[in-house]
Design a protein around this motif. Structure first.
Motif, PDB file in Angstrom:
ATOM      1  N   VAL A 163       0.851  -1.191   0.000  1.00  0.00           N
ATOM      2  CA  VAL A 163       0.000   0.000   0.000  1.00  0.00           C
ATOM      3  C   VAL A 163       0.884   1.238   0.000  1.00  0.00           C
ATOM      4  CG1 VAL A 163      -1.715   1.304   1.346  1.00  0.00           C
ATOM      5  CG2 VAL A 163      -1.840  -1.202   1.244  1.00  0.00           C
ATOM      6  N   GLY A 164       0.464   2.241  -0.739  1.00  0.00           N
ATOM      7  CA  GLY A 164       1.138   3.531  -0.720  1.00  0.00           C
ATOM      8  C   GLY A 164       0.255   4.571  -0.044  1.00  0.00           C
ATOM      9  N   VAL A 165       0.867   5.491   0.665  1.00  0.00           N
ATOM     10  CA  VAL A 165       0.146   6.599   1.280  1.00  0.00           C
ATOM     11  C   VAL A 165       0.873   7.889   0.927  1.00  0.00           C
ATOM     12  CG1 VAL A 165      -0.650   7.660   3.434  1.00  0.00           C
ATOM     13  CG2 VAL A 165      -0.687   5.162   3.187  1.00  0.00           C
ATOM     14  N   VAL A 166       0.117   8.865   0.428  1.00  0.00           N
ATOM     15  CA  VAL A 166       0.695  10.171   0.105  1.00  0.00           C
ATOM     16  C   VAL A 166       0.218  11.167   1.148  1.00  0.00           C
ATOM     17  CG1 VAL A 166       0.985  11.963  -1.630  1.00  0.00           C
ATOM     18  CG2 VAL A 166       0.616   9.588  -2.344  1.00  0.00           C
ATOM     19  N   GLY A 167       1.179  11.795   1.839  1.00  0.00           N
ATOM     20  CA  GLY A 167       0.839  12.736   2.895  1.00  0.00           C
ATOM     21  C   GLY A 167       1.591  12.399   4.162  1.00  0.00           C
ATOM     22  N   THR A 168       1.763  13.396   5.028  1.00  0.00           N
ATOM     23  CA  THR A 168       2.529  13.181   6.257  1.00  0.00           C
ATOM     24  C   THR A 168       1.834  13.774   7.477  1.00  0.00           C
ATOM     25  OG1 THR A 168       3.813  15.180   5.743  1.00  0.00           O
ATOM     26  CG2 THR A 168       4.763  13.057   5.092  1.00  0.00           C
ATOM     27  N   GLY A 169       0.590  14.210   7.332  1.00  0.00           N
ATOM     28  CA  GLY A 169      -0.144  14.773   8.453  1.00  0.00           C
ATOM     29  C   GLY A 169      -0.664  13.687   9.386  1.00  0.00           C
TER      30      GLY A 169
ATOM     31  N   SER B  56      -0.439   9.671   8.693  1.00  0.00           N
ATOM     32  CA  SER B  56       0.340   8.830   9.613  1.00  0.00           C
ATOM     33  C   SER B  56      -0.517   7.718  10.194  1.00  0.00           C
ATOM     34  CB  SER B  56       0.911   9.688  10.747  1.00  0.00           C
ATOM     35  OG  SER B  56       1.817  10.646  10.254  1.00  0.00           O
ATOM     36  N   GLY B  57      -1.757   8.054  10.544  1.00  0.00           N
ATOM     37  CA  GLY B  57      -2.674   7.057  11.085  1.00  0.00           C
ATOM     38  C   GLY B  57      -2.983   5.964  10.090  1.00  0.00           C
ATOM     39  N   ILE B  58      -3.182   6.344   8.830  1.00  0.00           N
ATOM     40  CA  ILE B  58      -3.491   5.359   7.790  1.00  0.00           C
ATOM     41  C   ILE B  58      -2.291   4.440   7.548  1.00  0.00           C
ATOM     42  CG2 ILE B  58      -4.053   5.069   5.338  1.00  0.00           C
ATOM     43  CD1 ILE B  58      -5.655   7.727   5.588  1.00  0.00           C
ATOM     44  N   VAL B  59      -1.101   5.008   7.540  1.00  0.00           N
ATOM     45  CA  VAL B  59       0.118   4.196   7.399  1.00  0.00           C
ATOM     46  C   VAL B  59       0.170   3.159   8.526  1.00  0.00           C
ATOM     47  CG1 VAL B  59       2.642   4.215   7.502  1.00  0.00           C
ATOM     48  CG2 VAL B  59       1.443   5.998   6.214  1.00  0.00           C
ATOM     49  N   GLU B  60      -0.080   3.592   9.747  1.00  0.00           N
ATOM     50  CA  GLU B  60      -0.027   2.690  10.898  1.00  0.00           C
ATOM     51  C   GLU B  60      -1.083   1.591  10.797  1.00  0.00           C
ATOM     52  OE1 GLU B  60      -0.392   2.817  15.790  1.00  0.00           O
ATOM     53  OE2 GLU B  60       0.073   4.663  14.696  1.00  0.00           O
ATOM     54  N   VAL B  61      -2.280   1.953  10.377  1.00  0.00           N
ATOM     55  CA  VAL B  61      -3.367   0.971  10.252  1.00  0.00           C
ATOM     56  C   VAL B  61      -2.968  -0.155   9.303  1.00  0.00           C
ATOM     57  CG1 VAL B  61      -5.678   0.615   9.262  1.00  0.00           C
ATOM     58  CG2 VAL B  61      -5.283   2.499  10.858  1.00  0.00           C
ATOM     59  N   PHE B  62      -2.443   0.190   8.133  1.00  0.00           N
ATOM     60  CA  PHE B  62      -2.082  -0.842   7.156  1.00  0.00           C
ATOM     61  C   PHE B  62      -0.862  -1.647   7.603  1.00  0.00           C
ATOM     62  CE2 PHE B  62      -4.683   1.692   4.151  1.00  0.00           C
ATOM     63  CZ  PHE B  62      -5.481   0.668   3.671  1.00  0.00           C
ATOM     64  N   ALA B  63       0.122  -0.975   8.186  1.00  0.00           N
ATOM     65  CA  ALA B  63       1.325  -1.692   8.631  1.00  0.00           C
ATOM     66  C   ALA B  63       0.998  -2.660   9.757  1.00  0.00           C
ATOM     67  CB  ALA B  63       2.392  -0.696   9.071  1.00  0.00           C
ATOM     68  N   LYS B  64       0.135  -2.257  10.680  1.00  0.00           N
ATOM     69  CA  LYS B  64      -0.263  -3.162  11.766  1.00  0.00           C
ATOM     70  C   LYS B  64      -1.013  -4.374  11.224  1.00  0.00           C
ATOM     71  CE  LYS B  64      -0.850  -0.240  15.879  1.00  0.00           C
ATOM     72  NZ  LYS B  64      -1.893   0.432  16.697  1.00  0.00           N
ATOM     73  N   ALA B  65      -1.729  -4.186  10.123  1.00  0.00           N
ATOM     74  CA  ALA B  65      -2.504  -5.280   9.542  1.00  0.00           C
ATOM     75  C   ALA B  65      -1.651  -6.199   8.667  1.00  0.00           C
ATOM     76  CB  ALA B  65      -3.664  -4.720   8.723  1.00  0.00           C
ATOM     77  N   GLY B  66      -0.340  -5.923   8.590  1.00  0.00           N
ATOM     78  CA  GLY B  66       0.562  -6.823   7.871  1.00  0.00           C
ATOM     79  C   GLY B  66       0.947  -6.397   6.476  1.00  0.00           C
ATOM     80  N   TYR B  67       0.562  -5.191   6.064  1.00  0.00           N
ATOM     81  CA  TYR B  67       0.874  -4.727   4.707  1.00  0.00           C
ATOM     82  C   TYR B  67       2.169  -3.929   4.687  1.00  0.00           C
ATOM     83  CZ  TYR B  67      -3.813  -6.176   3.445  1.00  0.00           C
ATOM     84  OH  TYR B  67      -4.945  -6.923   3.231  1.00  0.00           O
ATOM     85  N   ASP B  68       2.969  -4.128   3.637  1.00  0.00           N
ATOM     86  CA  ASP B  68       4.117  -3.267   3.403  1.00  0.00           C
ATOM     87  C   ASP B  68       3.584  -1.915   2.935  1.00  0.00           C
ATOM     88  OD1 ASP B  68       6.015  -5.226   4.005  1.00  0.00           O
ATOM     89  OD2 ASP B  68       5.908  -6.041   1.973  1.00  0.00           O
ATOM     90  N   VAL B  69       4.097  -0.830   3.532  1.00  0.00           N
ATOM     91  CA  VAL B  69       3.573   0.499   3.242  1.00  0.00           C
ATOM     92  C   VAL B  69       4.694   1.434   2.809  1.00  0.00           C
ATOM     93  CG1 VAL B  69       2.216   2.450   4.105  1.00  0.00           C
ATOM     94  CG2 VAL B  69       1.810   0.157   5.032  1.00  0.00           C
ATOM     95  N   VAL B  70       4.504   2.049   1.658  1.00  0.00           N
ATOM     96  CA  VAL B  70       5.395   3.099   1.174  1.00  0.00           C
ATOM     97  C   VAL B  70       4.670   4.425   1.382  1.00  0.00           C
ATOM     98  CG1 VAL B  70       6.630   4.054  -0.799  1.00  0.00           C
ATOM     99  CG2 VAL B  70       6.354   1.570  -0.587  1.00  0.00           C
ATOM    100  N   TYR B  71       5.271   5.316   2.148  1.00  0.00           N
ATOM    101  CA  TYR B  71       4.618   6.616   2.377  1.00  0.00           C
ATOM    102  C   TYR B  71       5.515   7.721   1.844  1.00  0.00           C
ATOM    103  CZ  TYR B  71       7.556   6.551   6.593  1.00  0.00           C
ATOM    104  OH  TYR B  71       8.610   6.465   7.459  1.00  0.00           O
ATOM    105  N   VAL B  72       4.878   8.719   1.245  1.00  0.00           N
ATOM    106  CA  VAL B  72       5.611   9.759   0.529  1.00  0.00           C
ATOM    107  C   VAL B  72       5.305  11.122   1.142  1.00  0.00           C
ATOM    108  CG1 VAL B  72       5.987  10.871  -1.714  1.00  0.00           C
ATOM    109  CG2 VAL B  72       5.552   8.411  -1.594  1.00  0.00           C
ATOM    110  N   GLY B  73       6.375  11.860   1.450  1.00  0.00           N
ATOM    111  CA  GLY B  73       6.247  13.219   1.970  1.00  0.00           C
ATOM    112  C   GLY B  73       7.092  14.183   1.166  1.00  0.00           C
ATOM    113  N   ARG B  74       6.947  15.475   1.460  1.00  0.00           N
ATOM    114  CA  ARG B  74       7.624  16.499   0.666  1.00  0.00           C
ATOM    115  C   ARG B  74       9.080  16.716   1.064  1.00  0.00           C
ATOM    116  NH1 ARG B  74       3.409  21.329   1.138  1.00  0.00           N
ATOM    117  NH2 ARG B  74       3.285  20.421   3.235  1.00  0.00           N
ATOM    118  N   GLY B  75       9.502  16.133   2.155  1.00  0.00           N
ATOM    119  CA  GLY B  75      10.895  16.298   2.577  1.00  0.00           C
ATOM    120  C   GLY B  75      11.274  15.233   3.583  1.00  0.00           C
ATOM    121  N   GLU B  76      12.576  15.065   3.795  1.00  0.00           N
ATOM    122  CA  GLU B  76      13.056  14.033   4.718  1.00  0.00           C
ATOM    123  C   GLU B  76      12.526  14.268   6.133  1.00  0.00           C
ATOM    124  OE1 GLU B  76      14.493  11.352   4.033  1.00  0.00           O
ATOM    125  OE2 GLU B  76      15.339  11.610   2.028  1.00  0.00           O
ATOM    126  N   ASP B  77      12.397  15.544   6.520  1.00  0.00           N
ATOM    127  CA  ASP B  77      11.892  15.836   7.865  1.00  0.00           C
ATOM    128  C   ASP B  77      10.456  15.382   8.027  1.00  0.00           C
ATOM    129  OD1 ASP B  77      11.144  17.803   6.002  1.00  0.00           O
ATOM    130  OD2 ASP B  77      10.866  19.320   7.561  1.00  0.00           O
TER     131      ASP B  77
END
Length: 404
Positions: free
Chosen positions: A128-134, A138-159
């Motif tokens: 699963v991919g998630v675009v956004g860092t708010g 972040s919550g959506i990334v956590e939901v999928f990762a906890k459920a066993g999915y590999d998650v790629v998340y994309v933000g506008r900067g390293e910070d």
């Protein structure tokens, strides 16, 4: 009738009537309307169940009295409400209303989904991919990762990317402290995360969920990029709460693969996801997303692509009515909040909720509803406009309808 009961009726009756009209228009099923308000707002019961328990004739009569007094179309009993009462389907007391009842409980009937109707994954989803860092992203990334999915998340900067991982680590540590998670599980969840600053990192994922700014032009540009980057068959989802999903789909060459997945904040806690289809969304995409919601522990409800979907279309006119009632001078904010909580069992009063959501967000949603439905009663209340103009946005600014 006590003053508290009068306040409750003033605010709740139009909400119930609006739910009837939503069901009458076949916009959503009775079960999805009720589940949406239970899991999206924390209400003890959905509006159609509430109607059955109160008695459809009782509510119809109360609405008719209000309509005679106000002339407001929103208070005129819905045609379906009149029809059911005329047929003797007055709710739990007659054994049939919106649901079928026996011995005080809802029983299965021809509208009750069967176990055989449970949605299935028609597309393989492993990453699963998630675009956004708010907060939502972040919550959506956590939901999928906890459920066993590999998650790629994309933000506008390293910070920003690092901030997502730090937020998830903090959440996982809290779960460990409460005894709800083991250290090994934390390591596994974090091991499924891949942060990136370039959208090209999403090329191989099976589903992308965007959770960026609620701005249509910005979202449309993102969907153009995703259309070019993502592999054929990848599902492209938006978490928008109010913008037209069809317009995001229209800028792609794969409108059948575009769908709404409206998570509720905080995504790690709130159970509801509104799964929103456009006229072009593929049936297998819709079914796959509903099945995926179940796999990650969410309750999916289905609806079409129009302003407010289910929850916001029912919730925000009620909140707007509360502000209008406040303007009439019949009671203050604290009295109205207390009356509604006591009379309905809602988890918080309307003004506390407005301040939690943010009065700027509430005003924007109410404007969208007014623009789409053209209901005079949906016009944003003057005091809501004023609160936003004065910067009293709610808890996030320290002051709204209440002071924090």
């Amino acid at each position: 009738m006590t003053q508290a009961e009068q306040f409750t009726d003033t605010l709740v009756l139009p909400y119930l009537n609006h739910a009837v009209r939503m069901y009458e228009a076949s916009y959503a099923s009775r079960g999805d309307i009720d589940a949406a308000m239970r899991f999206g707002c924390g209400y003890p019961k959905g509006p159609l169940t509430t109607l059955d328990e109160l008695g459809l004739d009782t509510v119809r009569d109360a609405l008719a009295a209000r309509y005679a007094e106000t002339g407001d179309h929103l208070h005129q009993p819905a045609d379906l409400l009149e029809k059911l009462v005329a047929e003797g389907r007055t709710g739990a007391k007659s054994g049939r209303g919106f649901y079928t009842w026996a011995e005080g409980a809802v029983v299965a009937d021809d509208e009750t989904p069967s176990a055989d109707d449970a949605p299935q994954l028609r597309h393989e989803i492993t990453s699963v991919g998630v675009v956004g860092t708010g907060t939502m992203a972040s919550g959506i990334v956590e939901v999928f990762a906890k459920a066993g999915y590999d998650v790629v998340y994309v933000g506008r900067g390293e910070d920003k990317v690092a901030g997502v991982r730090a937020s998830i680590e903090k959440s996982l540590d809290k779960a460990i402290a409460r005894g709800k998670l083991e250290e090994a599980e934390k390591a596994a969840v974090l091991g499924r995360l891949t942060g990136a600053t370039e959208r090209s990192a999403l090329a191989g994922v099976d589903l992308v969920v965007e959770a960026i700014a609620e701005d249509l032009e910005i979202k449309k540009q993102l969907f153009r990029d995703l259309d070019a980057i993502c592999k054929p068959g990848a599902i492209l989802a938006t978490t928008t709460s109010s913008l037209p999903i069809a317009e995001c789909a229209a800028v792609t060459e794969r409108p059948a693969d575009v769908i709404g997945m409206h998570f509720f904040n905080p995504a790690t806690i709130m159970k509801l996801v509104e799964v929103v289809t456009t006229e072009l969304t593929g049936a297998e995409v819709d079914e796959t997303v509903r099945a995926l919601c179940a796999k990650v522990g969410k309750v999916a409800v289905s609806c079409g692509d129009r302003a407010g979907f289910i929850v916001n279309a029912l919730l925000f006119p009620y909140l707007n009515d509360a502000v209008t009632l406040l303007e009439s001078g019949v009671a203050d904010v604290v009295e109205l909040d207390a009356a509604v909580k006591e009379g309905t069992g809602f988890p918080m009063g309307p003004f506390t909720l407005l301040d939690v959501v943010g009065n700027d967000v509430s005003l924007a949603i109410q404007k969208e509803l007014f623009a789409e439905f053209k209901e005079p009663g949906f016009k944003p209340a003057a005091s809501l406009e004023q609160a936003v103009a004065e910067g009293r946005l709610g808890r996030k600014t320290g002051a709204g309808f209440l002071t924090y």
